[in-house]
Design an enzyme around this catalytic site. Structure first.
Site, PDB file in Angstrom:
ATOM      1  N   CYS A  25     109.247  65.437 146.477  1.00 25.63           N
ATOM      2  CA  CYS A  25     109.178  66.874 146.211  1.00 25.63           C
ATOM      3  C   CYS A  25     109.542  67.123 144.765  1.00 25.63           C
ATOM      4  CB  CYS A  25     110.137  67.639 147.124  1.00 25.63           C
ATOM      5  SG  CYS A  25     109.837  67.391 148.891  1.00 25.63           S
TER       6      CYS A  25
ATOM      7  N   GLY B 140     104.358  67.996 145.077  1.00 24.42           N
ATOM      8  CA  GLY B 140     104.317  68.552 146.421  1.00 24.42           C
ATOM      9  C   GLY B 140     103.414  69.756 146.494  1.00 24.42           C
TER      10      GLY B 140
ATOM     11  N   ASN C 198     115.110  66.676 147.066  1.00 25.81           N
ATOM     12  CA  ASN C 198     114.014  65.714 146.911  1.00 25.81           C
ATOM     13  C   ASN C 198     114.520  64.346 147.353  1.00 25.81           C
ATOM     14  OD1 ASN C 198     111.793  64.166 146.051  1.00 25.81           O
ATOM     15  ND2 ASN C 198     112.687  63.916 144.010  1.00 25.81           N
ATOM     16  N   GLY C 199     113.845  63.738 148.326  1.00 22.78           N
ATOM     17  CA  GLY C 199     114.249  62.418 148.785  1.00 22.78           C
ATOM     18  C   GLY C 199     114.249  62.329 150.288  1.00 22.78           C
TER      19      GLY C 199
ATOM     20  N   TYR D 260     103.059  56.087 140.014  1.00 22.54           N
ATOM     21  CA  TYR D 260     102.167  57.139 140.513  1.00 22.54           C
ATOM     22  C   TYR D 260     102.688  58.556 140.372  1.00 22.54           C
ATOM     23  CZ  TYR D 260      99.509  59.962 143.886  1.00 22.54           C
ATOM     24  OH  TYR D 260      98.772  60.942 144.475  1.00 22.54           O
TER      25      TYR D 260
ATOM     26  N   THR E  31      95.962  58.950 137.358  1.00 18.08           N
ATOM     27  CA  THR E  31      97.188  58.228 137.039  1.00 18.08           C
ATOM     28  C   THR E  31      96.948  56.870 136.403  1.00 18.08           C
ATOM     29  OG1 THR E  31      97.873  59.185 139.152  1.00 18.08           O
ATOM     30  CG2 THR E  31      99.494  57.875 137.985  1.00 18.08           C
TER      31      THR E  31
END
Length: 490
Positions: A2, A28, A101-102, A256, A302
């Site tokens: 996120c 996200g 985030n995680g 990425y 990417t």
């Protein structure tokens, strides 16, 4: 994975949070939310969709306040409903909003303790709400509302929570509280902006690019196990409050997730990807000095940095062979295999002139499920390529990522249980070449940080936090595409 951002300033921060979230949108695309602190009230708006879809003029007008946090969500576990959108809020103690985030890997045990021991109810399947309640309980136990109390509460979170997490939170009457897991797996960066009146505004974000566009100067990465408290009057307090553990930032950020114009752990993502291309180009030269490649073509976006350097090393042409539809989201982070499959053709279209009668080397940042790669290889053949080679700037992804990236079930990974020759056949390419893990880690570390350690668990199967027995089976039941389909159907 996120995107999170938090700002403490001298004027309303909602517009800046909105702009910051749009820059973090690549992290996200499922849901977004903003919470601000307006005196003794929390103003909160969130919902499913892109940032521009969730917030309109009326919603933004309600988000008054000089301290605020924002979140854009990409689902890894739990349901995909609007009740999972962040930030989450609890009214006791004081009133706390939190965005995360995680992924916590001891969520089940924590959920039981939060209910049975802390006497708190968790209303969703999100580990972020569990983390919020742990933080709220630890802060309530301090008996005061000071920066030191907030740091002590974060120390309690570190003792109880296991996994990868970067957090921005907002405590009424105090200000902004940000912290990062003791291994520093998930990224979090601190910036500041000097004001004309002599004061200082502060911001924290998942990536430095969000600070750049808002005029903040990147100060440093928040340290593993550190708590940063920024009070409503602009005072900053910072303290590492967790026992020392091995520092292991997630290497997949560089492969990425992160934007190339971001700096993470004082490493340029752009330069790291260029070095990935150099080492992979050198491997191609070693294995096939007479490779016969006519053209190197990146699979946007990417892999561009790596592909250009591969072309330079090999001394062959670099060409853009695929045009990307900018209005289709990132395929990897779409919930559900069905959406990913449908989106590849909508997302990319080949330029036949760059393929016809040529031996082409397609370069991708990584190969996870193989869905995209398989279709793109066929697209290259249909466009007239004589031979199609495929290079991955990352090693084979053979293991689940458990720290916040949607690689939930080993069985869904194309490299799991297969040799490179078997993967090559399955993807339909004439030659498949992967980056070696040692080369990837050296490329990301670069000359400034030789020997730097990373969380490379999705490649190596070595998890820095350790894993309890039965964990992988539990996350398979919760996070696999099949599990998500069953939840949606019910």
């Amino acid at each position: 994975m996120c995107g999170i951002i938090g700002i403490a300033g001298a004027s309303d921060v909602a517009a800046a949070l909105y702009d910051g979230l749009t820059v973090l949108q690549h992290r996200g695309q499922d849901a977004a939310g903003i919470a601000t602190m307006d005196g003794n009230k929390v103003r909160l708006h969130k919902g499913n969709g892109l940032v521009k879809e969730v917030f309109d003029e009326d919603a933004m007008a309600l988000l008054t306040g000089r301290v605020g946090i924002g979140h854009c969500r990409y689902p890894t576990a739990g349901s995909e409903g609007s009740d999972e959108a962040q930030p989450f809020y609890v009214n006791s103690p004081y009133g706390i909003a939190l965005a995360h985030n995680g992924n916590l890997i001891n969520t089940d045990a924590l959920r039981r303790l939060v209910f049975e021991q802390d006497k708190r109810n968790v209303n969703t399947e999100s580990d972020s709400e569990v983390l919020l309640n742990v933080f709220a309980h630890e802060l309530q136990a301090q008996g005061a509302l000071t920066p030191q109390a907030a740091v002590a509460a974060v120390a309690g979170v570190h003792r109880r929570c296991t996994g990868g997490y970067a957090v921005v939170s907002m405590v009424l009457g105090l200000g902004l509280v940000a912290f990062r897991d003791p291994h520093g797996i998930r990224p979090l960066v601190l910036g500041k902006r000097e004001r004309a009146d002599g004061g200082t505004d502060y911001a924290v974000a998942s990536e430095s690019v969000a600070l750049d566009i808002l005029g903040f100067v990147r100060e440093r990465d928040i340290q593993p196990g550190e708590a940063v408290v920024i009070t409503g009057n602009g005072q900053l307090h910072a303290e590492v409050c967790a026992a020392p553990k091995e520092h292991a930032p997630c290497i997949f950020e560089y492969v990425y997730f992160a934007r190339p114009d971001s700096m993470i752990e004082n490493i340029s993502v752009h330069k790291a990807r260029m070095r990935m291309g150099v080492t992979l180009g050198q491997k191609i030269q070693r294995l096939r000095p007479d490779h016969g490649i006519d053209t190197v073509i990146p699979i946007p976006d990417t892999s561009r940095d790596a592909a250009l350097e591969i072309a330079n090393v090999l001394g062959v042409k670099y060409r853009e062979g695929f045009i990307k539809n900018r209005y289709v989201g990132r395929t990897f982070i779409m919930p559900g295999q069905g959406e990913r499959v449908k989106s590849v053709r909508r997302k990319l279209n080949p330029i036949p002139l760059e393929f016809k009668d040529r031996v082409v080397l397609l370069v991708d940042d990584s190969i996870v499920r193989g869905t995209t790669s398989q279709q793109i290889v066929q697209m290259a053949r249909d466009a007239g390529a004589r031979k199609v080679y495929l290079a991955s700037a990352a090693p084979p992804v053979r293991h689940p990522n458990i720290y916040g990236i949607d690689m939930p079930s080993a069985e869904e990974l194309v490299a799991h249980g297969r040799s490179e020759a078997e993967i090559e056949k399955l993807l339909g390419c004439d030659w498949l070449i992967y980056q070696d893990l040692a080369d990837l880690e050296a490329a990301v570390a670069g000359p400034k940080f030789p020997g730097k350690k990373f969380d490379s668990s999705c490649f190596s199967g070595e998890y820095v936090t350790g894993i309890e027995a039965g964990y992988f089976e539990r996350i398979k039941q919760l996070r696999s595409d099949e599990a998500k389909r069953k939840r949606k159907a019910s």
